[in-house]
Design an enzyme around this catalytic site. Structure first.
Site, PDB file in Angstrom:
ATOM      1  CB  CYS A   1       7.815   7.813 -11.186  1.00  0.00           C
ATOM      2  SG  CYS A   1       6.924   8.420 -10.393  1.00  0.00           S
TER       3      CYS A   1
ATOM      4  CG  HIS B   1       5.499   3.529 -12.378  1.00  0.00           C
ATOM      5  ND1 HIS B   1       6.934   3.369 -11.790  1.00  0.00           N
ATOM      6  CD2 HIS B   1       5.183   5.277 -12.168  1.00  0.00           C
ATOM      7  CE1 HIS B   1       7.425   4.515 -10.550  1.00  0.00           C
ATOM      8  NE2 HIS B   1       5.709   5.502 -11.113  1.00  0.00           N
TER       9      HIS B   1
ATOM     10  NE  ARG C   1      -0.382   9.556  -6.040  1.00  0.00           N
ATOM     11  CZ  ARG C   1       0.431  10.021  -5.387  1.00  0.00           C
ATOM     12  NH1 ARG C   1       1.103  10.507  -4.512  1.00  0.00           N
ATOM     13  NH2 ARG C   1       1.897   9.467  -6.259  1.00  0.00           N
TER      14      ARG C   1
END
Ligand code: GLN
Length: 299
Positions: A106, A204, A143
């Site tokens: 990320c 993640h 997002r």
């Protein structure tokens, strides 16, 4: 049949992992990636030493066998970006070009590309390991959040993503193709990037606990790089059955190898890991992918 796990009395092989910015970049359990690597190494008699590298610390590439850099919020990313460029850049580039396995998640992935343009504030300069760049289009643009599954090497990788930045690849090769989720930019179905043995990804979750095949891929790359072509333990036994010291590689002449790692690491009972993996695939509605994983992995 997977042999019962027995901790060897003393590790025969050692790997050293440099964990970049553990205090600044540690979102969504990224540390779990390191715990997974350490455990999977230990179960094969390999010691994994972990060294934290914070802001201001130099990165001497010869001291490490693997590197990990996690994700962080924009405000944490800015000082990291500066340090990465000013202090660690040359060492990291040397490691990358020398085929060290590097995993960047990320925010860390964004900083290994050319730049990250946040919603507010100046661009953060990246190292340009990946020919790619990242743009946060502002708070009004949703997002990229949620579970994600991608194809990788004919298999699947699963994880959780949460990023405002959209990454666009130039000539960089993607890590995989998005099956469900957003990936690099929610537009072109690419996910992550690969250069040599450096892997950037938005996954993640943590990534490695749910993807044991990917964890082992990184371990195998590190072992092969450090110890060279690997041989059967039996070939190394002296006349009395004891292990002999061997010199099979320019990097580590004292290596005493226990595994035929060149082909396969000692199998570990990964039933729980694959259940977690297929759980994410099922939740994303990828039922046939889940069935394929179950039939090929769980004994
Ligand atoms: N700050 C970056 C973004 O939102 C990275 C976030 C993260 O590492 N999870 O795009």
């Amino acid at each position: 049949m997977i042999p019962e796990y027995k901790q060897p009395e003393k590790p025969l092989l050692t790997l050293t992992l440099g964990h970049l910015y553990p205090d600044q970049l540690n979102l969504y359990g990224d540390r779990g990636n390191i715990m997974t690597l350490r455990r999977r190494c230990e179960m094969r008699g390999i010691e994994l030493r972990v060294v934290g590298l914070g802001i201001g610390d130099a990165l001497a590439p010869d001291e490490y066998d693997m590197l990990f850099i996690g994700g962080g919020q924009d405000k944490e990313q800015a000082p990291v970006a500066q340090d990465l460029y000013d202090i660690k850049g040359i060492g990291l580039w040397a490691a990358v070009e020398d085929d060290m396995p590097v995993l960047a998640v990320c925010g860390g992935f964004q900083l290994l590309a050319h730049y990250y343009r946040p919603a507010e504030g100046p661009d953060m300069r990246g190292l340009g390991v990946f020919d790619a760049w990242t743009i946060h289009k502002g708070a009004h643009v949703a997002r990229c959040v949620g579970d994600i599954a991608i194809s990788w090497n004919g298999q699947t990788l699963v994880g959780f993503e949460n990023h405002g930045g959209r990454t666009y690849l130039g000539t960089a090769k993607p890590l995989g193709r998005v099956l469900k989720g957003h990936g690099n930019n929610a537009e072109d179905r690419t996910e992550g990037a690969v250069y040599r043995n450096t892997f950037g990804t938005y996954l993640h979750g943590s990534l490695l606990p749910k993807n044991p095949h990917f964890a082992d891929h990184l371990i195998r790359l590190a072992l092969q790089r450090k110890y060279g072509p690997l041989v059967e333990a039996d070939e190394l036994k002296g006349p009395g059955g004891e292990f002999e010291e061997v010199s099979n590689n320019h990097r580590e002449p004292r290596a005493i190898l226990r595994e035929k790692i060149g082909e396969q690491l000692t199998p570990i009972d990964d039933t729980l890991e694959w259940e977690a993996h297929t759980f994410v695939l099922e939740r994303l509605g990828l039922h046939s992918a889940a069935a394929k994983v179950l039939s090929s992995t769980i004994q």
